[in-house]
Design a protein around this motif. Structure first.
Motif, short mmCIF file in Angstrom:
data_model
loop_
_atom_site.label_atom_id
_atom_site.label_comp_id
_atom_site.label_asym_id
_atom_site.label_seq_id
_atom_site.Cartn_x
_atom_site.Cartn_y
_atom_site.Cartn_z
N GLU A 1 44.53 39.43 46.04
CA GLU A 1 44.19 39.39 44.63
C GLU A 1 45.26 38.68 43.81
OE1 GLU A 1 42.83 43.09 42.32
OE2 GLU A 1 44.89 42.80 41.71
N ASP A 2 44.84 37.80 42.92
CA ASP A 2 45.75 37.22 41.94
C ASP A 2 45.85 38.21 40.77
OD1 ASP A 2 46.93 35.87 39.81
OD2 ASP A 2 45.99 33.96 40.29
N ASP B 1 40.63 50.16 41.51
CA ASP B 1 39.48 49.93 42.38
C ASP B 1 38.17 49.87 41.63
OD1 ASP B 1 39.63 52.61 41.72
OD2 ASP B 1 39.17 53.36 43.72
N ASN B 2 38.18 50.10 40.32
CA ASN B 2 36.97 49.98 39.51
C ASN B 2 36.92 48.67 38.73
OD1 ASN B 2 37.64 53.38 38.72
ND2 ASN B 2 36.21 52.69 40.29
N VAL B 3 37.97 47.85 38.82
CA VAL B 3 38.02 46.58 38.09
C VAL B 3 37.20 45.54 38.85
CG1 VAL B 3 39.53 44.73 37.25
CG2 VAL B 3 40.28 47.13 37.14
N MET C 1 39.67 42.06 45.69
CA MET C 1 40.07 42.99 44.64
C MET C 1 40.65 44.27 45.24
SD MET C 1 39.61 41.37 41.87
CE MET C 1 39.80 42.65 40.64
N HIS C 2 41.61 44.85 44.54
CA HIS C 2 42.36 45.99 45.07
C HIS C 2 41.53 47.27 45.11
CE1 HIS C 2 46.85 44.72 44.93
NE2 HIS C 2 46.09 43.77 45.44
N GLN C 3 42.06 48.26 45.89
CA GLN C 3 41.33 49.49 46.15
C GLN C 3 42.04 50.74 45.64
OE1 GLN C 3 42.64 47.57 48.66
NE2 GLN C 3 40.94 46.31 49.35
#
Length: 666
Positions: free
Chosen positions: A126-127, A412-414, A425-427
């Motif tokens: 992810e950036d 994790d909701n973004v 995307m991150h978790q």
């Protein structure tokens, strides 16, 4: 830190008189129904559990948790109320099945194993800036962090109990914590005393912090807990009560030698007065490549719609060092596990590079919590939950952020910004963050609606009883059984049915049970439109499909919820779904490059409904210069609805959908 509601002595006596199945938990604890957790957690009353030998309780196999506190207090001359309150702040009296906390603390007394090294920081692809017009893929450094104070081995020296037993056995662990408190009392020059008011200095030393503000804040919260009292059922079915002592006023000695007071700027950090907080500014300077780091500054007040909860995947010392690296990224606050201490790095008007989505970054404040999503099943301390909740409540009041899961979100909701970015995307903070307890501390419990005919459901499993399978926590492949805030979503109402498909996360493969795989999960507090009920199963609309989760009437994992829904307007289906709410092309003035409106790979078919989080006018903040006066805000005429489309929030154009009341979404 937020205070618990008062618990009267009469109520606490009533708790002791109740059978275990009916024990209330005034703090909104993990077993609100009073039910004991499944037998696969560490069993109550001395029965050996996973990882425990039959001889694991050297002090009597029938000794309850309450009796263990009482006997340890007598053995080492520590007031029982002090011992109980310190333990509550560290672990809520839970055993956590012998697993370490995010800061390598074990058992009810959070005895820290100083020989446990920090885990490797997981950044992924992810950036963090989330703006493809000026990409910023950081090189992830691994700053060395000093080892924590080894209170586990100090407790072993004081008690003669082996470190391994102190880790895995709650009774032995409590003995070790009591011995440490007595040792701290001697080191402060105080004599042993039955008066809890005389133990303030020992309590302040317990978390092992070198910062005087953090030490006194921890001690203040311990004594506030004694004044209000607490009663709850632990994760392994133990009933524990701390009776209230409303008039207790501790003797506050001078700050112990060796503790430091961190300097603060003239204005001071933006934290509530009840927490320990210091100003530790993030780096802001021009880089050799013409870029700059590690955040954007903004002149004037900034609209804040979200507070984003992260875990840092590293230790507090390592996380805070990263913010001082101008080539890295940034967030607003870092929280320490052992004592809840907070470091502020950015002002509220500054834009952190933390969420991986530029639209969310420009409208959010980011909180990094010391710890790991899934390092050996790590758990978060009560001290950190409380200071975090106190900070978020303060920020929510200041910026007008609603206290619900549409605005208080995890990383994790973004949503991803483009189809290509969705997979990376991150978790964090992941399934082990206790959202229900967190919102209770925020003063906004996730209770849902009293209307059984509601057409929305709020995901709300009992954290302790809900122990879904996860893989990927350790080399063995399986994660240790423990409480979690997520439910698995299946394509049919059956445990044997495949998990639902996420074409963004897994374009060519299936969703997995991985602890880092959010593709087929719904999380506590998230609201979804009800699609169908069938026996013990409930279906919701999720990523354009019907998703089923186990929701038996005798042990609900959801509750009815109120709130508006959206569905496609006639002739508009399928509706495009976006990862950001950017303006239309005609809204951009001369000199500001137009941002392409790129829909994500998902679609919103006719006949489906999704919960409405908020409605906002399209905006884009153009930055990219060290001088904040050159920033431009572009406002469009297009209005967007934020919806709970999958595990992540997403956006649809208001013109493409109609809003319907939740009572009748047809």
């Amino acid at each position: 830190m937020r205070r618990l509601p008062a618990v009267t002595v009469l109520a606490l006596v009533a708790v002791l008189a109740l059978p275990a199945a009916a024990a209330p938990t005034p703090d909104g604890g993990r077993t609100e129904s009073g039910q004991a957790p499944p037998a696969r957690t560490a069993p109550a009353h001395g029965t050996p559990g996973r990882g425990q030998a039959a001889t694991a309780r050297p002090y009597g196999t029938s000794e309850s948790r309450q009796a263990a506190f009482a006997r340890a207090a007598r053995t080492y001359g520590v007031p029982e109320s002090v011992l109980l309150a310190v333990s509550y702040l560290e672990s809520r009296w839970d055993a956590n099945d012998g697993l370490p906390s995010v800061s390598a603390g074990y058992g009810p007394m959070h005895l820290v194993d100083g020989r446990t090294g920090p885990g490797r920081h997981r950044h992924g692809g992810e950036d963090p800036r989330g703006d493809e017009s000026r990409p910023h893929p950081p090189v992830v450094p691994e700053p060395a962090a000093p080892p924590p104070e080894d209170t586990l081995r100090r407790a072993a020296e004081l008690t003669g109990i082996a470190p391994g037993l102190l880790r895995r056995d709650p009774v032995a662990n409590i003995q070790g914590g009591a011995a440490l408190l007595a040792d701290h009392q001697r080191r402060t020059g105080e004599r042993p005393s039955t008066d809890p008011a005389r133990w303030y200095g020992a309590v302040a030393r317990y978390p092992g912090t070198k910062d005087a503000g953090a030490a006194t804040s921890f001690a203040d919260e311990v004594y506030a807990t004694i004044r209000t009292g607490v009663a709850r059922v632990t994760d392994d079915g133990e009933r524990v009560v701390l009776p209230a002592i409303p008039d207790l006023s501790p003797r506050r000695p001078p700050a112990p030698s060796g503790l430091l007071r961190a300097p603060a700027p003239a204005a001071g950090p933006d934290c509530p007065p009840t927490v320990s907080c210091e100003w530790m500014p993030a780096a802001y300077r021009r880089l050799k490549n013409g870029d700059y780091g590690n955040h954007d500054r903004y002149d004037g007040p900034r609209r804040i719609d979200y507070i984003v909860i992260h875990d840092g995947e590293s230790s507090y010392d390592a996380i805070t060092r990263l913010t001082r690296n101008p080539t890295y990224l940034s967030w607003h606050f870092t929280l320490r596990s052992g004592d809840g201490h907070i470091a502020q790095h950015l002002r509220g008007s500054d834009i952190g590079w933390h969420a991986g989505n530029w639209y969310v970054n420009t409208r959010s404040i980011g909180l990094e919590h010391e710890g790991y999503l899934a390092k050996g099943g790590a758990w978060y301390t009560e001290a950190m939950y409380r200071s975090s909740a106190a900070l978020v409540a303060h920020l929510a009041r200041k910026y007008g952020v609603p206290l619900n899961r549409a605005h208080i979100i995890g990383h994790d909701n973004v949503p991803g910004t483009t189809p290509e970015g969705v997979r990376d995307m991150h978790q964090d903070p992941g399934p082990y963050w206790d959202w229900a307890h967190y919102f209770e501390l925020l003063g906004s419990p996730l209770t849902g609606s009293a209307d059984p005919g509601s057409r929305s459901v709020l995901i709300r499993p009992d954290y302790a009883l809900n122990q879904p399978r996860f893989t990927g926590c350790a080399k063995s492949g399986e994660c240790p059984p423990q409480g979690a805030a997520s439910v698995w979503l299946h394509s049919r109402p059956s445990e044997e049915a495949p998990l639902v498909k996420d074409i963004g996360k897994h374009p060519t493969g299936a969703s997995t049970y991985g602890v880092y795989d959010h593709a087929a999960r719904a999380s506590t507090g998230q609201r979804y439109a009800l699609a169908e009920r069938r026996g013990d199963w409930t279906a919701i609309w999720y990523l354009g499909q019907k998703a089923w989760f186990h929701d038996p009437e005798t042990a609900r994992t959801s509750v009815p919820a109120a709130g508006r829904l959206v569905t496609p307007r006639p002739g508009r289906a399928p509706v495009k779904v976006y990862g950001r709410a950017y303006p239309e092309a005609s809204a951009y003035p001369r000199g500001v490059p137009r941002q392409e409106l790129i829909p994500l790979q998902y679609s919103f078919p006719a006949g489906q409904f999704y919960s409405l989080g908020m409605t906002s006018r399209a905006t884009y903040l153009r930055s990219g210069a060290l001088d904040p006066s050159r920033n431009r805000v572009v406002r469009g005429d297009v209005r967007y609805h934020q919806i709970q489309f999958g595990h992540r929030i997403m956006f649809v154009r208001a013109a493409d959908v109609k809003v319907v009341p939740q009572e009748d979404p047809r």
